[in-house]
Design a protein around this motif. Structure first.
Motif, PDB file in Angstrom:
ATOM      1  N   LEU A  89       0.841  -1.199   0.000  1.00 12.61           N
ATOM      2  CA  LEU A  89       0.000   0.000   0.000  1.00 12.61           C
ATOM      3  C   LEU A  89       0.878   1.250   0.000  1.00 12.61           C
ATOM      4  N   GLY A  90       0.539   2.177  -0.911  1.00  8.05           N
ATOM      5  CA  GLY A  90       1.277   3.435  -0.965  1.00  8.05           C
ATOM      6  C   GLY A  90       0.322   4.612  -1.045  1.00  8.05           C
ATOM      7  N   PRO A  91       0.703   5.813  -0.635  1.00  6.32           N
ATOM      8  CA  PRO A  91       1.944   6.059   0.094  1.00  6.32           C
ATOM      9  C   PRO A  91       1.989   5.225   1.372  1.00  6.32           C
ATOM     10  N   MET A  92       3.186   4.816   1.730  1.00 10.51           N
ATOM     11  CA  MET A  92       3.305   3.894   2.857  1.00 10.51           C
ATOM     12  C   MET A  92       2.829   4.532   4.152  1.00 10.51           C
ATOM     13  N   GLN A 129       6.916   4.287  12.452  1.00  8.38           N
ATOM     14  CA  GLN A 129       7.390   3.071  11.772  1.00  8.38           C
ATOM     15  C   GLN A 129       6.623   2.870  10.466  1.00  8.38           C
ATOM     16  N   PRO A 130       7.313   2.431   9.404  1.00 13.22           N
ATOM     17  CA  PRO A 130       6.582   2.119   8.167  1.00 13.22           C
ATOM     18  C   PRO A 130       5.708   0.889   8.384  1.00 13.22           C
ATOM     19  N   ILE A 131       4.523   0.925   7.799  1.00 10.61           N
ATOM     20  CA  ILE A 131       3.611  -0.230   7.894  1.00 10.61           C
ATOM     21  C   ILE A 131       3.437  -0.825   6.503  1.00 10.61           C
ATOM     22  N   PHE A 132       3.803  -2.097   6.380  1.00  4.91           N
ATOM     23  CA  PHE A 132       3.622  -2.815   5.115  1.00  4.91           C
ATOM     24  C   PHE A 132       2.218  -3.418   5.106  1.00  4.91           C
ATOM     25  N   HIS A 163      16.545  -7.344  12.940  1.00  2.00           N
ATOM     26  CA  HIS A 163      17.969  -7.364  13.279  1.00  2.00           C
ATOM     27  C   HIS A 163      18.347  -5.994  13.847  1.00  2.00           C
ATOM     28  N   LEU A 164      18.535  -4.992  12.995  1.00  2.00           N
ATOM     29  CA  LEU A 164      18.928  -3.672  13.483  1.00  2.00           C
ATOM     30  C   LEU A 164      18.006  -2.566  12.973  1.00  2.00           C
ATOM     31  N   GLY A 165      16.859  -2.941  12.465  1.00  2.00           N
ATOM     32  CA  GLY A 165      15.849  -1.930  12.173  1.00  2.00           C
ATOM     33  C   GLY A 165      15.870  -1.292  10.803  1.00  2.00           C
ATOM     34  N   CYS A 166      16.625  -1.830   9.850  1.00  2.00           N
ATOM     35  CA  CYS A 166      16.503  -1.324   8.470  1.00  2.00           C
ATOM     36  C   CYS A 166      15.131  -1.717   7.923  1.00  2.00           C
ATOM     37  N   SER A 167      14.745  -1.082   6.831  1.00  2.00           N
ATOM     38  CA  SER A 167      13.461  -1.435   6.233  1.00  2.00           C
ATOM     39  C   SER A 167      13.700  -2.420   5.090  1.00  2.00           C
ATOM     40  N   PHE A 220      10.590 -10.595   1.473  1.00  2.00           N
ATOM     41  CA  PHE A 220      11.286  -9.347   1.790  1.00  2.00           C
ATOM     42  C   PHE A 220      12.760  -9.652   2.036  1.00  2.00           C
ATOM     43  N   PHE A 221      13.605  -8.776   1.492  1.00  2.00           N
ATOM     44  CA  PHE A 221      15.047  -8.921   1.670  1.00  2.00           C
ATOM     45  C   PHE A 221      15.569  -7.650   2.324  1.00  2.00           C
ATOM     46  N   CYS A 222      16.342  -7.808   3.383  1.00  2.00           N
ATOM     47  CA  CYS A 222      16.925  -6.646   4.054  1.00  2.00           C
ATOM     48  C   CYS A 222      18.357  -6.474   3.563  1.00  2.00           C
ATOM     49  N   PRO A 223      18.624  -5.399   2.814  1.00  2.91           N
ATOM     50  CA  PRO A 223      19.953  -5.245   2.207  1.00  2.91           C
ATOM     51  C   PRO A 223      21.048  -4.933   3.223  1.00  2.91           C
ATOM     52  N   CYS A 224      20.671  -4.530   4.426  1.00  4.17           N
ATOM     53  CA  CYS A 224      21.715  -4.121   5.390  1.00  4.17           C
ATOM     54  C   CYS A 224      22.662  -5.273   5.712  1.00  4.17           C
ATOM     55  N   HIS A 225      22.102  -6.430   6.087  1.00  3.38           N
ATOM     56  CA  HIS A 225      22.955  -7.576   6.437  1.00  3.38           C
ATOM     57  C   HIS A 225      22.395  -8.884   5.881  1.00  3.38           C
TER      58      HIS A 225
END
Ligand code: FES
Length: 200
Positions: free
Chosen positions: A63-66, A72-75, A129-133, A153-158
């Motif tokens: 859903l957008g706009p998110m 916090q962003p809600i998916f 993990h550390l709160g990335c989106s 969903f893939f978290c690019p941070c780690h």
């Protein structure tokens, strides 16, 4: 030379004394402020429930706009039969497929789809993990990070991965499934996020 040393010491003392007085003055000034502090309307609104309309939500999209709740962003995503079937059958690689960690969702979302209605996903969009989106990769197609990708969903941070119910894969840094916030349906398309039905 000696005089110079004394003067320097005295100067240091005077500077130190001034700083202490300044600090005490600061605390003295802060007391009445703290005593009279009340949350502002803006602060109250930041924690308030939000209402969203899912009527124009397309299959497989967020859903957008998110929407945001408590900063916090809600998916919010509409899932079709194929997605639901994959969520039911494809669980060997998941760390907590039955959502046994009860802090991660309300009791009414402790099921294989982690939702009230299977076709609608509602999730806090922050990696555990550390709160990335995390980013949505909805299609079933090979990805650099997983050649057998089934959508999720893939978290690019780690490199943490979650399926389309927010369930975390084994062997990634994120320790738990994504969080399902409290929510309830006002009607078929409108959802309140931030409250359970019983507390509404
Ligand atoms: S914050 Fe998502 S993997 Fe580290």
């Amino acid at each position: 030379m000696i005089d110079g040393t004394v003067n320097k010491s005295r100067r240091r003392f005077l500077i130190g004394s001034t700083s202490v007085v300044g600090a005490v003055g600061g605390v003295g000034a802060a007391v009445p402020f703290v005593g009279s502090w009340k949350p502002s309307a803006k602060a109250l609104a930041a924690g308030a429930p939000i209402t969203i309309d899912t009527s124009r939500l397309e299959l497989g999209e967020l859903l957008g706009p998110m929407p945001a709740w408590r900063g916090q962003p809600i998916f919010v995503m509409r899932r079709d039969e194929q997605i639901l079937e994959r969520l039911s059958s494809n669980i060997d690689h998941l760390a907590d497929p039955a959502s046994e960690k009860t802090d991660q969702q309300p009791p009414y979302a402790q099921n294989e789809f982690r939702s009230i209605r299977p076709e609608i996903m509602v999730m806090v969009g922050l990696c555990t993990h550390l709160g990335c989106s995390p980013q949505l990769f909805a299609e079933v197609e090979p990805q650099d990070f997983d050649p057998n990708w089934q959508g999720g969903f893939f978290c690019p941070c780690h490199g943490s991965m979650f399926d389309l119910a927010g369930r975390v894969f084994t062997g990634v840094p994120a320790p738990t499934n994504l969080v399902v916030p409290p929510h309830y349906y006002v009607n078929d398309e409108v959802i309140v996020i931030g409250l359970d039905a019983e507390n509404s």
